[in-house]
Write a protein that holds these residues in place. Structure first.
Motif, PDB file in Angstrom:
ATOM      1  N   TRP A   1       0.659  -2.212 -39.868  1.00 41.50           N
ATOM      2  CA  TRP A   1       1.720  -3.121 -39.412  1.00 41.50           C
ATOM      3  C   TRP A   1       1.180  -4.147 -38.414  1.00 41.50           C
ATOM      4  O   TRP A   1       1.512  -5.337 -38.491  1.00 41.50           O
ATOM      5  CB  TRP A   1       2.865  -2.344 -38.792  1.00 41.50           C
ATOM      6  CG  TRP A   1       3.813  -3.205 -37.999  1.00 41.50           C
ATOM      7  CD1 TRP A   1       4.053  -3.153 -36.664  1.00 41.50           C
ATOM      8  CD2 TRP A   1       4.644  -4.264 -38.502  1.00 41.50           C
ATOM      9  NE1 TRP A   1       4.972  -4.112 -36.304  1.00 41.50           N
ATOM     10  CE2 TRP A   1       5.355  -4.804 -37.416  1.00 41.50           C
ATOM     11  CE3 TRP A   1       4.848  -4.809 -39.779  1.00 41.50           C
ATOM     12  CZ2 TRP A   1       6.262  -5.855 -37.551  1.00 41.50           C
ATOM     13  CZ3 TRP A   1       5.752  -5.872 -39.910  1.00 41.50           C
ATOM     14  CH2 TRP A   1       6.444  -6.376 -38.811  1.00 41.50           C
ATOM     15  N   ALA A   2       0.329  -3.728 -37.506  1.00 37.19           N
ATOM     16  CA  ALA A   2      -0.207  -4.654 -36.504  1.00 37.19           C
ATOM     17  C   ALA A   2      -1.000  -5.778 -37.180  1.00 37.19           C
ATOM     18  O   ALA A   2      -0.886  -6.954 -36.802  1.00 37.19           O
ATOM     19  CB  ALA A   2      -1.089  -3.897 -35.518  1.00 37.19           C
ATOM     20  N   ILE A   3      -1.790  -5.417 -38.183  1.00 35.79           N
ATOM     21  CA  ILE A   3      -2.605  -6.422 -38.882  1.00 35.79           C
ATOM     22  C   ILE A   3      -1.712  -7.338 -39.713  1.00 35.79           C
ATOM     23  O   ILE A   3      -1.858  -8.571 -39.677  1.00 35.79           O
ATOM     24  CB  ILE A   3      -3.651  -5.733 -39.773  1.00 35.79           C
ATOM     25  CG1 ILE A   3      -4.661  -4.972 -38.897  1.00 35.79           C
ATOM     26  CG2 ILE A   3      -4.368  -6.744 -40.664  1.00 35.79           C
ATOM     27  CD1 ILE A   3      -5.546  -4.018 -39.676  1.00 35.79           C
ATOM     28  N   ALA A   4      -0.764  -6.757 -40.446  1.00 33.72           N
ATOM     29  CA  ALA A   4       0.132  -7.562 -41.276  1.00 33.72           C
ATOM     30  C   ALA A   4       0.999  -8.477 -40.421  1.00 33.72           C
ATOM     31  O   ALA A   4       1.222  -9.645 -40.774  1.00 33.72           O
ATOM     32  CB  ALA A   4       1.009  -6.654 -42.131  1.00 33.72           C
ATOM     33  N   ARG A   5       1.474  -7.967 -39.294  1.00 31.32           N
ATOM     34  CA  ARG A   5       2.317  -8.785 -38.412  1.00 31.32           C
ATOM     35  C   ARG A   5       1.559 -10.026 -37.945  1.00 31.32           C
ATOM     36  O   ARG A   5       2.089 -11.140 -37.971  1.00 31.32           O
ATOM     37  CB  ARG A   5       2.753  -7.954 -37.196  1.00 31.32           C
ATOM     38  CG  ARG A   5       3.671  -8.695 -36.223  1.00 31.32           C
ATOM     39  CD  ARG A   5       3.800  -7.932 -34.927  1.00 31.32           C
ATOM     40  NE  ARG A   5       2.488  -7.757 -34.319  1.00 31.32           N
ATOM     41  CZ  ARG A   5       2.099  -6.617 -33.718  1.00 31.32           C
ATOM     42  NH1 ARG A   5       2.899  -5.577 -33.680  1.00 31.32           N
ATOM     43  NH2 ARG A   5       0.886  -6.550 -33.184  1.00 31.32           N
ATOM     44  N   ASP A   6       0.318  -9.837 -37.508  1.00 28.16           N
ATOM     45  CA  ASP A   6      -0.475 -10.976 -37.046  1.00 28.16           C
ATOM     46  C   ASP A   6      -0.707 -11.983 -38.176  1.00 28.16           C
ATOM     47  O   ASP A   6      -0.622 -13.200 -37.969  1.00 28.16           O
ATOM     48  CB  ASP A   6      -1.821 -10.492 -36.502  1.00 28.16           C
ATOM     49  CG  ASP A   6      -1.673  -9.729 -35.191  1.00 28.16           C
ATOM     50  OD1 ASP A   6      -0.594  -9.814 -34.572  1.00 28.16           O
ATOM     51  OD2 ASP A   6      -2.640  -9.042 -34.788  1.00 28.16           O
ATOM     52  N   LYS A   7      -1.006 -11.476 -39.377  1.00 26.45           N
ATOM     53  CA  LYS A   7      -1.238 -12.367 -40.514  1.00 26.45           C
ATOM     54  C   LYS A   7       0.021 -13.165 -40.851  1.00 26.45           C
ATOM     55  O   LYS A   7      -0.036 -14.385 -41.085  1.00 26.45           O
ATOM     56  CB  LYS A   7      -1.666 -11.544 -41.740  1.00 26.45           C
ATOM     57  CG  LYS A   7      -3.103 -11.067 -41.727  1.00 26.45           C
ATOM     58  CD  LYS A   7      -3.428 -10.318 -43.005  1.00 26.45           C
ATOM     59  CE  LYS A   7      -4.893  -9.941 -43.062  1.00 26.45           C
ATOM     60  NZ  LYS A   7      -5.769 -11.119 -43.163  1.00 26.45           N
ATOM     61  N   ILE A   8       1.158 -12.481 -40.879  1.00 26.22           N
ATOM     62  CA  ILE A   8       2.405 -13.133 -41.274  1.00 26.22           C
ATOM     63  C   ILE A   8       2.867 -14.118 -40.207  1.00 26.22           C
ATOM     64  O   ILE A   8       3.328 -15.224 -40.520  1.00 26.22           O
ATOM     65  CB  ILE A   8       3.483 -12.077 -41.574  1.00 26.22           C
ATOM     66  CG1 ILE A   8       3.058 -11.228 -42.786  1.00 26.22           C
ATOM     67  CG2 ILE A   8       4.823 -12.734 -41.853  1.00 26.22           C
ATOM     68  CD1 ILE A   8       3.898  -9.983 -42.998  1.00 26.22           C
ATOM     69  N   GLU A   9       2.738 -13.737 -38.934  1.00 22.17           N
ATOM     70  CA  GLU A   9       3.108 -14.653 -37.853  1.00 22.17           C
ATOM     71  C   GLU A   9       2.244 -15.909 -37.882  1.00 22.17           C
ATOM     72  O   GLU A   9       2.747 -17.027 -37.701  1.00 22.17           O
ATOM     73  CB  GLU A   9       2.982 -13.953 -36.501  1.00 22.17           C
ATOM     74  CG  GLU A   9       4.086 -12.937 -36.239  1.00 22.17           C
ATOM     75  CD  GLU A   9       3.919 -12.227 -34.906  1.00 22.17           C
ATOM     76  OE1 GLU A   9       2.826 -12.359 -34.292  1.00 22.17           O
ATOM     77  OE2 GLU A   9       4.866 -11.552 -34.471  1.00 22.17           O
ATOM     78  N   SER A  10       0.949 -15.743 -38.118  1.00 22.47           N
ATOM     79  CA  SER A  10       0.051 -16.897 -38.225  1.00 22.47           C
ATOM     80  C   SER A  10       0.440 -17.769 -39.414  1.00 22.47           C
ATOM     81  O   SER A  10       0.433 -19.013 -39.322  1.00 22.47           O
ATOM     82  CB  SER A  10      -1.394 -16.418 -38.374  1.00 22.47           C
ATOM     83  OG  SER A  10      -2.266 -17.493 -38.645  1.00 22.47           O
ATOM     84  N   PHE A  11       0.809 -17.130 -40.521  1.00 19.55           N
ATOM     85  CA  PHE A  11       1.230 -17.856 -41.723  1.00 19.55           C
ATOM     86  C   PHE A  11       2.462 -18.707 -41.410  1.00 19.55           C
ATOM     87  O   PHE A  11       2.524 -19.893 -41.768  1.00 19.55           O
ATOM     88  CB  PHE A  11       1.525 -16.853 -42.833  1.00 19.55           C
ATOM     89  CG  PHE A  11       1.844 -17.462 -44.175  1.00 19.55           C
ATOM     90  CD1 PHE A  11       0.874 -17.510 -45.160  1.00 19.55           C
ATOM     91  CD2 PHE A  11       3.106 -17.964 -44.455  1.00 19.55           C
ATOM     92  CE1 PHE A  11       1.152 -18.062 -46.407  1.00 19.55           C
ATOM     93  CE2 PHE A  11       3.389 -18.519 -45.693  1.00 19.55           C
ATOM     94  CZ  PHE A  11       2.415 -18.567 -46.671  1.00 19.55           C
ATOM     95  N   ILE A  12       3.444 -18.099 -40.728  1.00 13.72           N
ATOM     96  CA  ILE A  12       4.689 -18.809 -40.408  1.00 13.72           C
ATOM     97  C   ILE A  12       4.407 -19.997 -39.486  1.00 13.72           C
ATOM     98  O   ILE A  12       4.946 -21.102 -39.685  1.00 13.72           O
ATOM     99  CB  ILE A  12       5.704 -17.840 -39.766  1.00 13.72           C
ATOM    100  CG1 ILE A  12       6.156 -16.796 -40.802  1.00 13.72           C
ATOM    101  CG2 ILE A  12       6.914 -18.600 -39.223  1.00 13.72           C
ATOM    102  CD1 ILE A  12       6.999 -15.680 -40.225  1.00 13.72           C
ATOM    103  N   GLU A  13       3.568 -19.789 -38.488  1.00 11.44           N
ATOM    104  CA  GLU A  13       3.239 -20.866 -37.556  1.00 11.44           C
ATOM    105  C   GLU A  13       2.544 -22.020 -38.266  1.00 11.44           C
ATOM    106  O   GLU A  13       2.856 -23.196 -38.035  1.00 11.44           O
ATOM    107  CB  GLU A  13       2.357 -20.326 -36.426  1.00 11.44           C
ATOM    108  CG  GLU A  13       3.094 -19.380 -35.478  1.00 11.44           C
ATOM    109  CD  GLU A  13       2.146 -18.660 -34.529  1.00 11.44           C
ATOM    110  OE1 GLU A  13       0.918 -18.926 -34.601  1.00 11.44           O
ATOM    111  OE2 GLU A  13       2.624 -17.836 -33.723  1.00 11.44           O
ATOM    112  N   ARG A  14       1.612 -21.702 -39.163  1.00 14.45           N
ATOM    113  CA  ARG A  14       0.892 -22.755 -39.888  1.00 14.45           C
ATOM    114  C   ARG A  14       1.813 -23.466 -40.874  1.00 14.45           C
ATOM    115  O   ARG A  14       1.667 -24.663 -41.124  1.00 14.45           O
ATOM    116  CB  ARG A  14      -0.323 -22.166 -40.591  1.00 14.45           C
ATOM    117  CG  ARG A  14      -1.429 -21.758 -39.632  1.00 14.45           C
ATOM    118  CD  ARG A  14      -2.719 -21.356 -40.334  1.00 14.45           C
ATOM    119  NE  ARG A  14      -2.559 -20.194 -41.194  1.00 14.45           N
ATOM    120  CZ  ARG A  14      -2.582 -20.246 -42.518  1.00 14.45           C
ATOM    121  NH1 ARG A  14      -2.758 -21.407 -43.141  1.00 14.45           N
ATOM    122  NH2 ARG A  14      -2.441 -19.144 -43.224  1.00 14.45           N
TER     123      ARG A  14
END
Length: 392
Positions: A130-143
């Protein structure tokens, strides 16, 4: 659930993700021999099963995020976070299923509320993934908000889901989109890889069947795909033996033979002469029909030809016709509770098997199923023996 399965279950939507899945499978196939060598040398126990986990992750990531994670080929560099996600997903979900089948875990953990070592191991896997996926998804949303997504990312499932979330009438929050994306990525690793493990085993242990598949796919690639794997190449019309092989694998070695269990909630229920009372537990399973010698000729034999058109037509009007019922056709269930990612997973299985057979001549030291070990993870997974991959 309705929001999740939109853009996944519709045939056109699933088909739209195929170019990325095909590209990911082409990259992943290059790592098969290296994984086999790691296992046969004793350097990494279960390396081939881990390889298939990474293949499933790579293919699904191309659909979900529009990126090529390239974790399957250990001879190339990749983001270590992706490998940790795969390990965490398998650890968390696999251990959770093991706990369900353990009386000790049910008594100590669920009833007495103590945290067992296995429960801790399960949560550690969930938390890491979850920690890894959360960071990936949050970065995706920001970009995405900054307009920095690549062309592949813009047409990914997550990008389209975020667009749908903003539409008028949507009752899904951004946080829920993140959680749905995580759940999909989490569940798509060792479920798909387990189905792949059984298909790969049958191909490896039965060289004649492997050769038939190779001839079919290579001919379809040349005549239909103009040298490449495409959606048309893998269609049932152009690759009937591939579809038949996958169906036969599900009949003989299903990853989950019991589809679901239900508790009777009415008094005096009778179904086809069987009487049940309120509180009785009913299991709906698909394995016995496919292994019934009254319905299937030589059921212990792996024979994909039984699912080709002429064989299916010959069964019509006979008791054996029941084995062609769509409810028995795949491991993904049917109806309103069908696996939301089933079409994507089915495409991944067809693509990777085809790519592996095109690239490699695969052999196995084990030719009889009785000699094979398997274990219960999220579903039933074949513990692949030391397969050999020889470049074609």
């Amino acid at each position: 659930r309705t929001f999740l399965q939109t853009d996944m279950l519709h045939p056109d939507s699933a088909r739209g993700y195929l170019p990325g899945i095909i590209h990911s499978a082409g990259l992943a196939s290059k790592g098969a021999q290296a994984a086999a060598m790691l296992q046969s040398s004793g350097e990494e126990n279960g390396a081939l099963n881990s390889y298939l986990n990474r293949c499933a992750f790579d293919m699904f990531s191309s659909m979900m995020l529009g990126v090529y994670t390239e974790t399957a080929d250990k001879t190339t560099r990749t983001d270590p976070e992706n490998e940790r996600f795969v390990k965490g997903a398998v650890q968390g979900l696999g251990t959770a299923i093991e706990m369900i089948f353990s009386r000790y875990e049910l008594i100590i953990g669920k009833l007495l509320k103590f945290e067992t070592s296995k429960m801790k191991h399960c949560f550690e896997g969930f938390d890491a993934a979850w920690a890894i996926a959360r960071d990936k998804i949050e970065s995706f949303i920001e970009r995405k908000e900054r307009g920095e997504l690549s062309e592949n990312e813009q047409v990914s499932y997550l990008s389209r889901a975020l667009d749908r979330q903003k539409e008028e009438g949507s009752n899904v929050t951004v946080r829920e989109v993140m959680e749905l994306a995580f759940l999909s990525m989490f569940a798509a690793v060792d479920t798909t890889s387990s189905v792949l493990s059984w298909n790969l085993l049958h191909i490896a242990r039965l060289p004649d069947i492997q050769e038939k598949l190779f001839q079919e796919i290579s001919a379809s690639v040349e005549t239909v795909g103009h040298g490449k794997i495409t959606a048309e190449v893998l269609s049932k019309a152009n690759a009937p033996y591939l579809h038949a092989l996958i169906r036969e694998t599900h009949r003989l070695t299903p990853t989950r033979s019991i589809g679901l269990t239900k508790t009777v909630d009415v008094d005096h229920l009778e179904v086809h002469g069987h009487k049940m009372e309120k509180g009785d537990v009913v299991s709906l399973e698909s394995y016995s029909q496919g292994m019934n010698s009254d319905l299937v000729e030589n059921p212990e034999e792996f024979r994909p030809e039984r699912w080709l058109r002429d064989a299916v037509e010959a069964r019509k009007g006979s008791p054996s016709e029941i084995i062609d019922h769509p409810f028995l056709a795949s491991p993904f269930s049917q109806g309103a509770r069908k696996c939301p990612g089933s079409r994507v997973a089915a495409n991944e299985i067809k693509v990777l098997l085809s790519q592996l057979v095109l690239d490699w001549k695969i052999s196995s030291p084990i030719t009889e199923l009785e000699m094979l070990e398997y274990h219960q993870r999220t579903v039933i997974e074949a513990k692949l023996p030391d397969l050999q991959f020889e470049a074609r």
